[in-house]
Design an enzyme around this catalytic site. Structure first.
Site, PDB file in Angstrom:
ATOM      1  NE  ARG A  81      -3.848   2.239   1.178  1.00  0.00           N
ATOM      2  CZ  ARG A  81      -3.590   3.383   0.452  1.00  0.00           C
ATOM      3  NH1 ARG A  81      -2.579   3.632  -0.347  1.00  0.00           N
ATOM      4  NH2 ARG A  81      -4.352   4.538   0.718  1.00  0.00           N
ATOM      5  CG  ASN A 127     -18.997   8.189  -4.810  1.00  0.00           C
ATOM      6  OD1 ASN A 127     -19.397   7.303  -5.423  1.00  0.00           O
ATOM      7  ND2 ASN A 127     -19.678   9.090  -5.116  1.00  0.00           N
ATOM      8  CG  HIS A 144     -18.853   1.312  -0.307  1.00  0.00           C
ATOM      9  ND1 HIS A 144     -19.402   1.252  -1.606  1.00  0.00           N
ATOM     10  CD2 HIS A 144     -19.673   0.250   0.265  1.00  0.00           C
ATOM     11  CE1 HIS A 144     -20.044   0.279  -1.999  1.00  0.00           C
ATOM     12  NE2 HIS A 144     -20.528  -0.367  -1.019  1.00  0.00           N
ATOM     13  CB  CYS A 152      -9.109   0.315  15.580  1.00  0.00           C
ATOM     14  SG  CYS A 152      -8.801  -1.410  16.303  1.00  0.00           S
ATOM     15  CB  CYS A 155     -11.904  -0.816  19.460  1.00  0.00           C
ATOM     16  SG  CYS A 155     -10.934   0.592  18.795  1.00  0.00           S
ATOM     17  CB  ALA A 261     -25.291  13.722 -11.577  1.00  0.00           C
TER      18      ALA A 261
HETATM   19  N1  APR Z   1     -23.746  11.868 -14.088  1.00  0.00           N
HETATM   20  C1  APR Z   1     -24.428  10.602 -13.484  1.00  0.00           C
HETATM   21  N2  APR Z   1     -24.074   9.488 -13.770  1.00  0.00           N
HETATM   22  C2  APR Z   1     -23.009   9.093 -14.392  1.00  0.00           C
HETATM   23  C3  APR Z   1     -22.317  10.124 -15.084  1.00  0.00           C
HETATM   24  C4  APR Z   1     -22.695  11.577 -14.735  1.00  0.00           C
HETATM   25  N3  APR Z   1     -21.925  12.459 -15.249  1.00  0.00           N
HETATM   26  N4  APR Z   1     -21.191   9.552 -15.825  1.00  0.00           N
HETATM   27  C5  APR Z   1     -21.465   8.163 -15.469  1.00  0.00           C
HETATM   28  N5  APR Z   1     -22.519   7.997 -14.688  1.00  0.00           N
HETATM   29  C6  APR Z   1     -23.038   6.599 -14.343  1.00  0.00           C
HETATM   30  C7  APR Z   1     -22.758   5.648 -15.035  1.00  0.00           C
HETATM   31  O1  APR Z   1     -23.758   5.402 -16.110  1.00  0.00           O
HETATM   32  C8  APR Z   1     -22.895   4.180 -13.965  1.00  0.00           C
HETATM   33  O2  APR Z   1     -24.136   3.849 -14.150  1.00  0.00           O
HETATM   34  O3  APR Z   1     -22.522   6.477 -13.061  1.00  0.00           O
HETATM   35  C9  APR Z   1     -22.555   5.211 -12.914  1.00  0.00           C
HETATM   36  C10 APR Z   1     -21.179   4.617 -12.377  1.00  0.00           C
HETATM   37  O4  APR Z   1     -21.216   3.250 -11.940  1.00  0.00           O
HETATM   38  P1  APR Z   1     -19.956   2.592 -11.219  1.00  0.00           P
HETATM   39  O5  APR Z   1     -18.735   2.790 -11.884  1.00  0.00           O
HETATM   40  O6  APR Z   1     -20.386   1.077 -11.232  1.00  0.00           O
HETATM   41  O7  APR Z   1     -19.803   3.106  -9.701  1.00  0.00           O
HETATM   42  P2  APR Z   1     -20.980   2.803  -8.573  1.00  0.00           P
HETATM   43  O8  APR Z   1     -22.068   2.449  -8.948  1.00  0.00           O
HETATM   44  O9  APR Z   1     -20.327   3.877  -7.592  1.00  0.00           O
HETATM   45  O10 APR Z   1     -19.999   1.567  -7.960  1.00  0.00           O
HETATM   46  C11 APR Z   1     -20.563   1.009  -6.719  1.00  0.00           C
HETATM   47  O11 APR Z   1     -19.040  -0.491  -6.733  1.00  0.00           O
HETATM   48  O12 APR Z   1     -16.907  -1.535  -6.636  1.00  0.00           O
HETATM   49  C12 APR Z   1     -17.789  -0.888  -5.833  1.00  0.00           C
HETATM   50  O13 APR Z   1     -16.904   0.223  -4.140  1.00  0.00           O
HETATM   51  C13 APR Z   1     -17.282   0.448  -5.489  1.00  0.00           C
HETATM   52  O14 APR Z   1     -18.600   2.007  -4.404  1.00  0.00           O
HETATM   53  C14 APR Z   1     -18.447   1.333  -5.532  1.00  0.00           C
HETATM   54  C15 APR Z   1     -19.722   0.460  -5.897  1.00  0.00           C
END
Ligand code: APR
Length: 280
Positions: A81, A127, A144, A152, A155, A261
């Site tokens: 890491r 996120n 997450h 830790c 605890c 978004a």
């Molecule tokens: N605005 C809104 N949505 C968007 C945009 C944007 N500008 N750009 C991309 N997206 C969408 C994509 O279409 C997709 O559906 O955001 C989503 C991202 O999906 P992922 O990359 O899978 O991310 P997430 O859903 O957060 O993943 C969930 O997976 O591996 C774990 O820990 C990791 O928290 C994460 C979890």
């Protein structure tokens, strides 16, 4: 078809209709809860994991048993890491650098404004980038974890990473709480790692109270996060999806706004604010 990521100036009629529908639902909501994923931070320069250009689309998914591998050799994990962190610091294109340099975007700010307007009561985010908090969101569960904190494993004590220096001659880092000495790791949940009970309980409780659930920027493929909107839907909540792409939750949504978004949420907030001030 106009560019769905820039509604407003000559925006696509279909997207306009979905935004108007979403405004109607949000303006009348008494208890809106939000689930966000990596897409909400896309306009902050942080790549998503899946989909086009996603971190894992490009580099391949990490092992699904990451937490088990960590427990097998915590000192070795920490050595790797620290080496990775040194390499990332020198790589302007690294994910870590993108997150370190990211600032909240208009989507994060819009959700914080909806909290101030009394519309959004809680945000559940997948996120770990801290951007919702930095945008002013207070009622939030980082399901997450948060990459700026350490935790830790024994605890559950947490410290800001900046206040918990890691000595690479004494790995793994150990808990500073008297009488504990548990192994300490980043406060980000690995695949295979249990999510802290209090976080799950809070997400469950908020989802049961929701009469409206905004699903923003998530592919909705990871549980338990993707299950919370369904829990609310089963209790009659209206789901509103904001995502350029369809997801497994699209079929449950009252409306899906197909766009970015960072473009759609400010429009939603502006219209809801106007309705709220007009007492509509
Ligand atoms: N605005 C809104 N949505 C968007 C945009 C944007 N500008 N750009 C991309 N997206 C969408 C994509 O279409 C997709 O559906 O955001 C989503 C991202 O999906 P992922 O990359 O899978 O991310 P997430 O859903 O957060 O993943 C969930 O997976 O591996 C774990 O820990 C990791 O928290 C994460 C979890």
């Amino acid at each position: 078809m106009d560019d769905p990521a820039s509604p407003g100036q000559g925006r696509d009629g279909e997207l306009a209709a979905t935004i108007d529908r979403a405004v109607e639902i949000l303006a009348r909501a008494q208890y809106a809860v939000v689930l966000t994923g990596a897409g909400v931070s896309k306009e902050s320069g942080i790549p998503t994991f899946r989909g086009e250009g996603g971190l894992w689309t490009v580099n391949g998914e990490p092992p699904m048993n990451g937490f088990q591998l960590f427990l097998e050799d915590t000192a070795g994990w920490w050595r790797q890491r620290l080496e990775r962190r040194r390499a990332e610091e020198g790589d302007p294109a690294s994910f870590a650098r993108a997150v370190d340099e990211a600032r909240p975007n208009a989507a994060h700010e819009a959700l914080a404004e909806l909290e101030r307007l009394g519309v959004v009561k809680h945000v559940i985010t997948q996120n770990v980038d801290d951007l919702h908090r930095r945008a002013g969101q207070h009622a939030i569960t980082e399901i997450h974890g948060n990459r700026h904190w350490m935790r830790c494993l024994d605890c559950g004590a947490r410290w800001p990473a900046s206040e918990f220096p890691v000595d690479e001659n004494r790995l793994p880092p150990r808990c500073a709480r008297p009488g504990c000495a548990g192994v300490v790791k980043d406060d980000t949940v690995m695949f295979g790692e249990p999510i802290p009970d209090e976080a799950l309980a809070r997400c469950d409780a908020e989802s049961r109270l929701a009469d409206c659930f905004l699903i923003v920027g998530t592919s909705a493929v990871v549980m338990p996060a993707a299950g919370f909107p369904l829990l609310a839907w089963q209790r009659g909540a209206a789901l509103v999806e904001i995502n350029p792409e369809p997801t497994p939750l699209t079929g449950y949504a009252e409306v899906s706004c197909r766009g970015a978004a960072g473009a759609i949420l400010p429009e939603l907030v502006s219209a809801v604010r106007t309705r709220r001030s007009a007492g509509a």
